[in-house]
Scaffold this motif. Structure first.
Motif, mmCIF file in Angstrom:
data_model
loop_
_atom_site.group_PDB
_atom_site.id
_atom_site.type_symbol
_atom_site.label_atom_id
_atom_site.label_comp_id
_atom_site.label_asym_id
_atom_site.label_seq_id
_atom_site.Cartn_x
_atom_site.Cartn_y
_atom_site.Cartn_z
ATOM 1 N N TYR A 86 0.817 -1.214 0.000
ATOM 2 C CA TYR A 86 0.000 0.000 0.000
ATOM 3 C C TYR A 86 0.850 1.263 0.000
ATOM 4 N N ASP A 87 2.160 1.158 0.233
ATOM 5 C CA ASP A 87 3.055 2.312 0.236
ATOM 6 C C ASP A 87 3.904 2.421 -1.026
ATOM 7 N N THR A 88 3.718 1.525 -2.005
ATOM 8 C CA THR A 88 4.613 1.502 -3.162
ATOM 9 C C THR A 88 4.515 2.772 -3.993
ATOM 10 N N ALA A 89 3.305 3.249 -4.259
ATOM 11 C CA ALA A 89 3.157 4.443 -5.094
ATOM 12 C C ALA A 89 3.846 5.645 -4.451
ATOM 13 N N ARG A 90 3.681 5.781 -3.141
ATOM 14 C CA ARG A 90 4.350 6.890 -2.460
ATOM 15 C C ARG A 90 5.863 6.697 -2.485
ATOM 16 N N ALA A 91 6.312 5.468 -2.269
ATOM 17 C CA ALA A 91 7.755 5.207 -2.306
ATOM 18 C C ALA A 91 8.336 5.518 -3.675
ATOM 19 N N ALA A 92 7.588 5.212 -4.745
ATOM 20 C CA ALA A 92 8.076 5.494 -6.095
ATOM 21 C C ALA A 92 8.382 6.972 -6.262
ATOM 22 N N ASN A 114 2.839 -3.700 -7.564
ATOM 23 C CA ASN A 114 4.063 -3.010 -7.149
ATOM 24 C C ASN A 114 4.973 -2.691 -8.329
ATOM 25 N N LEU A 115 5.213 -3.678 -9.190
ATOM 26 C CA LEU A 115 6.059 -3.434 -10.357
ATOM 27 C C LEU A 115 5.428 -2.390 -11.257
ATOM 28 N N PRO A 279 -1.980 -1.740 9.309
ATOM 29 C CA PRO A 279 -2.630 -2.214 8.085
ATOM 30 C C PRO A 279 -1.881 -3.394 7.476
ATOM 31 N N THR A 280 -2.628 -4.306 6.882
ATOM 32 C CA THR A 280 -2.040 -5.461 6.218
ATOM 33 C C THR A 280 -1.939 -5.202 4.717
ATOM 34 N N GLU A 281 -1.383 -6.183 4.010
ATOM 35 C CA GLU A 281 -1.293 -6.099 2.552
ATOM 36 C C GLU A 281 -2.448 -6.839 1.864
ATOM 37 N N ILE A 282 -3.577 -6.947 2.543
ATOM 38 C CA ILE A 282 -4.704 -7.682 1.956
ATOM 39 C C ILE A 282 -5.160 -7.045 0.644
ATOM 40 N N GLY A 283 -4.962 -5.731 0.492
ATOM 41 C CA GLY A 283 -5.379 -5.052 -0.728
ATOM 42 C C GLY A 283 -4.595 -5.468 -1.949
ATOM 43 N N THR A 284 -3.297 -5.690 -1.810
ATOM 44 C CA THR A 284 -2.474 -6.105 -2.945
ATOM 45 C C THR A 284 -2.362 -7.616 -3.063
ATOM 46 N N LEU A 285 -2.985 -8.333 -2.132
ATOM 47 C CA LEU A 285 -2.969 -9.796 -2.182
ATOM 48 C C LEU A 285 -4.371 -10.309 -2.540
ATOM 49 N N ASN A 286 -5.159 -10.705 -1.572
ATOM 50 C CA ASN A 286 -6.431 -11.372 -1.862
ATOM 51 C C ASN A 286 -7.439 -10.464 -2.555
ATOM 52 N N ARG A 324 -2.351 5.331 3.925
ATOM 53 C CA ARG A 324 -1.975 3.927 3.919
ATOM 54 C C ARG A 324 -3.149 3.023 3.536
ATOM 55 N N VAL A 325 -4.230 3.615 3.069
ATOM 56 C CA VAL A 325 -5.378 2.831 2.640
ATOM 57 C C VAL A 325 -5.277 2.610 1.136
ATOM 58 N N PRO A 326 -5.328 1.363 0.637
ATOM 59 C CA PRO A 326 -5.236 1.121 -0.800
ATOM 60 C C PRO A 326 -6.367 1.794 -1.551
ATOM 61 N N ASP A 327 -6.093 2.218 -2.802
ATOM 62 C CA ASP A 327 -7.134 2.754 -3.664
ATOM 63 C C ASP A 327 -8.076 1.630 -4.062
ATOM 64 N N CYS A 328 -9.373 1.833 -3.841
ATOM 65 C CA CYS A 328 -10.346 0.787 -4.121
ATOM 66 C C CYS A 328 -11.297 1.227 -5.222
#
Length: 339
Positions: A86-92, A114-115, A279-286, A324-328
């Motif tokens: 959930y932080d990848t876009a900001r990290a980029a 992420n990629l 927060p978990t990575e449930i947004g980018t996983l399941n 830190r909330v994924p875009d839904c």
């Protein structure tokens, strides 16, 4: 980077696995700087008495570490990204002071999207995708315990037609880490590798988070093994619908349980997040799998159910930080991360 000079490496996201890779890179002779946003973690990383405890019992200190903002611009040969999905876009965006003309950006992260996020900001031709089946956890005293794992430490391949610097960095990783006993496996096509790890993650991570069990404890439960098999098969069906073909799709449940054996008594990352009330990575996983399944006309009811249960756990933590909330999308699930 010139031939014969050590890689200059920035590890962005100094959690458990980021810290392990930073220690391995230093062992290989690279010049390593850790980058960490969390103030409390940054404080622990600067404690000279702490470090990474390797499987042989050796304690290796954390590398030099810096926080944000990053300060004066400086080029690195390799920028290793280990932040949560959930932080990848900001990290980029944050990477700007680190990225030089020939810098390579490597993602060793769980999940989908992420990629794509890194490539959207920095170009697919400089992005490497990597996966690891090795595990680590941060202990209460701030030490990271590295348990090792199944298969190579790193399987890595270009996300798009690569620049020459991507190929150079890949071969340097293989040679230098191999010289220290760590297997690096270069691959031509990163998608099957990424999806193989993805299937194991979505089949096991939420089960650990929901039950509080270690890898060994999950494998000891026939009921949880059946659930893992069900989740793995739903994920494999989506992979097949995408046109992917690799041997693990013949028995995705068996593969996921085999990967779980490598976790042993370790607590899977999503369980660590739940226990830390973050927060978990449930947004980018399941949730990402559910969205991809919907796009392909494949319902994934088991993944939808476990995702809702993990979200219910997160609700108990209180309001998440808005950044830190994924875009839904409108259905409540992550928008299609693959475009």
């Amino acid at each position: 980077m010139t031939t014969g000079t050590p890689l200059r490496v920035a590890v962005v996201g100094m959690g458990a696995l980021g810290s392990v890779f930073a220690a391995v890179y230093e062992e290989a002779g690279f010049r390593v700087v850790g980058v960490e946003r969390d103030p409390e973690r940054l404080r622990r990383l600067r404690d000279p008495s702490l470090g990474v405890r390797f499987p042989d019992g050796t304690l290796r200190p954390y590398p030099e570490v810096t926080g944000y903002p990053l300060g004066e611009p400086g080029a690195f040969d390799l920028i290793h990204v280990s932040v949560k999905g959930y932080d990848t876009a900001r990290a980029a965006e944050d990477l700007a002071p680190l990225v030089g003309e020939d810098s390579v950006v490597l993602s060793v992260q769980n999940g989908l999207g992420n990629l794509e996020a890194l490539a959207a900001r920095w170009g697919a031709d400089r992005v490497l995708g990597g996966i690891t089946a090795h595990s680590a956890e941060t202990l209460p005293d701030g030490t990271v315990r590295y348990r090792g794992g199944r298969g190579p430490l790193l399987a890595v391949g270009p996300f798009g037609p690569p620049r020459p610097c991507v190929l150079t960095v890949t071969q340097t990783l293989k040679a230098a880490l191999g010289g220290c006993g760590y297997h690096v496996e270069p691959v031509d096509d990163v998608e099957p590798v990424r999806w193989k790890k993805f299937i194991a993650n979505v089949a096991t991570n939420p089960v650990a988070a929901l039950t509080g069990r270690t890898g060994r404890q999950m494998l000891a439960s026939p009921s949880l093994c059946r659930l893992i098999d069900l989740l793995a098969e739903e994920a494999a069906a989506v992979a097949r619908a995408r046109g992917l073909r690799f041997s693990e799709l013949d028995d995705p449940g068996g593969f996921s349980r085999w990967a779980l054996e490598g976790v042993g008594d370790n607590r899977i990352s999503m369980l660590q997040d739940v226990e830390a009330r973050r927060p978990t990575e449930i947004g980018t996983l399941n949730e990402a799998l559910v969205a991809e399944g919907e796009r392909l006309g494949l319902p994934c009811p088991a993944h939808r159910a476990v995702a809702l249960l993990v979200r219910a756990l997160e609700e108990a933590f209180g309001p998440a930080h808005p950044e830190r909330v994924p875009d839904c999308g409108p259905n409540g699930y992550l928008s299609d991360p693959t475009g």
